[in-house]
Design an enzyme around this catalytic site. Structure first.
Site, mmCIF file in Angstrom:
data_model
loop_
_atom_site.group_PDB
_atom_site.id
_atom_site.type_symbol
_atom_site.label_atom_id
_atom_site.label_comp_id
_atom_site.label_asym_id
_atom_site.label_seq_id
_atom_site.Cartn_x
_atom_site.Cartn_y
_atom_site.Cartn_z
ATOM 1 N N THR A 137 0.875 -1.184 0.000
ATOM 2 C CA THR A 137 0.000 0.000 0.000
ATOM 3 C C THR A 137 0.904 1.224 0.000
ATOM 4 O O THR A 137 2.132 1.099 0.101
ATOM 5 C CB THR A 137 -0.886 0.049 1.261
ATOM 6 O OG1 THR A 137 -0.063 0.393 2.387
ATOM 7 C CG2 THR A 137 -1.575 -1.276 1.534
ATOM 8 N N ASP A 138 0.318 2.408 -0.097
ATOM 9 C CA ASP A 138 1.129 3.632 -0.085
ATOM 10 C C ASP A 138 1.903 3.765 1.219
ATOM 11 O O ASP A 138 3.050 4.182 1.231
ATOM 12 C CB ASP A 138 0.230 4.862 -0.287
ATOM 13 C CG ASP A 138 -0.313 4.904 -1.714
ATOM 14 O OD1 ASP A 138 0.283 4.222 -2.586
ATOM 15 O OD2 ASP A 138 -1.330 5.573 -1.935
ATOM 16 N N CYS A 139 1.242 3.393 2.338
ATOM 17 C CA CYS A 139 1.920 3.551 3.624
ATOM 18 C C CYS A 139 2.678 2.295 4.066
ATOM 19 O O CYS A 139 3.505 2.354 4.963
ATOM 20 C CB CYS A 139 0.928 4.003 4.695
ATOM 21 S SG CYS A 139 -0.622 3.100 4.688
ATOM 22 N N TYR A 140 2.387 1.173 3.444
ATOM 23 C CA TYR A 140 3.093 -0.090 3.735
ATOM 24 C C TYR A 140 3.556 -0.697 2.407
ATOM 25 O O TYR A 140 2.954 -1.653 1.902
ATOM 26 C CB TYR A 140 2.178 -1.074 4.475
ATOM 27 C CG TYR A 140 1.899 -0.681 5.910
ATOM 28 C CD1 TYR A 140 2.643 -1.233 6.954
ATOM 29 C CD2 TYR A 140 0.892 0.230 6.224
ATOM 30 C CE1 TYR A 140 2.393 -0.869 8.267
ATOM 31 C CE2 TYR A 140 0.641 0.602 7.530
ATOM 32 C CZ TYR A 140 1.391 0.044 8.557
ATOM 33 O OH TYR A 140 1.142 0.389 9.847
#
Lengths: 400, 134
Positions: A137-140
């Site tokens: 994901t964008d944050c992970y």
């Protein structure tokens, strides 16, 4: 009459009379019921046996860059973990099996390694291989992880069992003409053997049959550590048929328990393989019973002569969900090494280890006597004998 | 004398009447405790052999010279005391009462002399405390 506070005060002062269940029975033999009641403050009970609804949850700590294993896939030493939680919180159940395990395709499967064994290895302090895949994901952003982990480096590692400490259990036999492989062990054809799984007179919930002292919040011995009763266990069935002393004649109450895996001892937490059935985890649990009144004292004094179980056919009745009893036997008979069923003499075997249970009762007594373990007032009752709470089968409804 | 031995027959020997020679030529009495013979595979035979000392030695020498590997049985099945939890689930399954519980200590003991290496305890033990090497 005595309060738990008063007993704890005596423990603090080093004056409490804590006995194991075996010591209590000897004391009653020697001095009689009345004198024994006056002398004893608490009695330790215990059990050790396979408990399939055992599992752990753990937090690995975050990687750099971060990975969201949640809703991805993860295995520990090849054994699948459950990933339906946050980024690095994982669950592993005792019965989980590596994907490439042949299971019962080669019948009967040997089930040599699975969740129970991974949990034991963690407790032993061994390194385990964590392999994870994530969708990113964008944050992970990270998508793959392959690393050794060790229990000492995990943020939390917690044993959480949703059902154990069964209050009584079936005696399993096989009436068919071929051997069968069950969670109650190998059963020889034509009533060749009878297997049971309870510590009987030493079993925690058989010593407090009405759940008078045990309840939510009770501190217990859990596989070497101090743990707690967190809830009643799944399939809790206080309404099961009982004797006139309220001792269930078939599987009845259960407990859900929780404790710090990092403090546990692999002598009391052992990966277990049932041929033809699967993997599980054997656990040692100890429960101290504060002698708050005569009723509790009389309950805790129960012997194997007064505890009965039902003989169940695991070839035909059990698989079909039929609750037919082939006969009732006492734990004294079961412990003698043979029972009689349909006029036949049948040798008995136990899955639950009485030797280990006695060891646990003694350790727990020692900890309480030395002021390292205090007794607890329950926070809430378990559903009791008159609650109407029962264990129901699934009502199947087909999709239209 | 009476001894228990494990015989390993290599593929080529499985269809030859070798054990019969023990009786015919060496006057030995035998009792088959366990047999696993599959065509095109190695055969395993567990025998209890009874007879004169000298004849027993000669008989075993004959087996070796025929290509049969022999091994004394008592070494085969073993109990790992560190793994055994003394549950007793193996006890009723053992056909020769080679597993028993000490009524005082509640420990489960393995009596090797009574064992016929049938292997049921290995399947039955949930803790992998019993092992066999045939």
């Amino acid at each position: 009459m005595k309060t738990i506070q008063e007993i704890n005060q005596k423990i603090k002062e080093g004056k409490a009379q804590i006995l194991t269940k075996d010591e209590l029975l000897s004391l009653i033999d020697k001095k009689g019921r009345k004198k024994a009641y006056k002398e004893v403050d608490a009695v330790t009970t215990a059990t050790f046996g396979p408990m399939c609804s055992s599992g752990i949850y753990f937090n690995t700590g975050h990687t750099k860059p971060r990975i969201k294993i949640g809703a991805g896939r993860a295995t520990l030493d090849g054994v699948p973990c459950y990933t339906g939680f946050a980024a690095v919180d994982l669950l592993l159940g005792a019965t989980s099996l590596p994907e490439n395990d042949p299971r019962n395709n080669i019948y009967p499967g040997s089930f040599g390694f699975g969740g129970g064994h991974v949990i034991e290895k963690l407790v032993r302090g061994e390194d385990l291989l964590l392999e994870a895949r994530a969708y990113g994901t964008d944050c992970y952003p990270r998508r793959e992880l392959k690393t050794y982990i060790n229990i000492k480096d995990l943020n939390e590692a917690v044993l959480f069992n949703i059902r154990n400490c069964y209050q009584n259990y079936n005696v399993a036999v096989n009436t068919s003409n071929k051997p069968i492989y069950t969670y109650m062990g190998i059963l020889k054809p034509d009533l060749g053997n009878a297997n049971f799984c309870s510590a009987g007179y030493l079993s925690p919930l058989l010593c407090d049959p009405r759940y008078k002292t045990v309840g939510i919040g009770t501190r217990i011995f859990l596989a070497g550590a101090s743990g707690f009763v967190s809830w009643w266990g799944t399939q809790h069935n206080p309404s099961a048929e009982r004797t006139d002393k309220d001792i269930p004649k078939k599987p009845a109450g259960t407990l859900a328990v929780i404790g710090d895996l990092k403090k546990m001892d692999s002598r009391f937490l052992v990966g277990t393989s049932m041929t033809g059935y699967g993997v599980t985890l054997s656990l040692g649990i100890g429960l101290p019973i504060p002698i708050i009144d005569e009723e509790v004292f009389d309950s805790v004094s129960v012997t194997d002569n007064d505890i009965f179980s039902q003989v169940v056919d695991y070839a035909k009745d059990y698989p079909q969900g039929q609750s037919r009893s082939l006969g009732q036997v006492s734990y004294a008979q079961l412990r003698s090494g043979k029972i009689r069923i349909n006029k036949r003499e049948v040798p008995t075997g136990s899955l639950s280890s009485l030797r280990k249970a006695k060891e646990i009762a003694l350790i727990l007594k020692d900890r309480i006597t030395k002021g390292k373990f205090f007794l607890t007032e329950k926070v809430e009752d378990l559903p009791g004998l008159d609650s109407g709470y029962t264990f129901r089968p699934l009502k199947e409804r087909s999709p239209k | 004398m009476k001894k228990r031995v494990v015989l390993h027959f290599p593929t080529g020997l499985v269809d030859k009447p070798i054990v019969y020679r023990l009786v015919k030529d060496f006057d030995l009495e035998f009792n088959i405790l366990k047999a696993e013979v599959n065509p095109k595979e190695e055969g395993v035979l567990v025998l209890e052999i009874k007879g004169d000392d000298q004849n027993y030695k000669k008989g075993l020498a004959y087996l070796k010279s025929s290509g049969v590997k022999t091994q004394s049985l008592s070494e085969d099945v073993a109990m790992d005391k560190n793994k055994c939890v003394d549950c007793t689930v193996c006890i009723p399954l053992c056909p020769t009462q080679a597993l028993e519980q000490n009524p005082k200590t509640l420990e489960v003991n393995f009596i090797q002399e009574k064992c016929i290496a049938c292997g049921i305890c290995i399947k039955a033990c949930p803790y992998a405390a019993m092992s066999i090497s045939l």
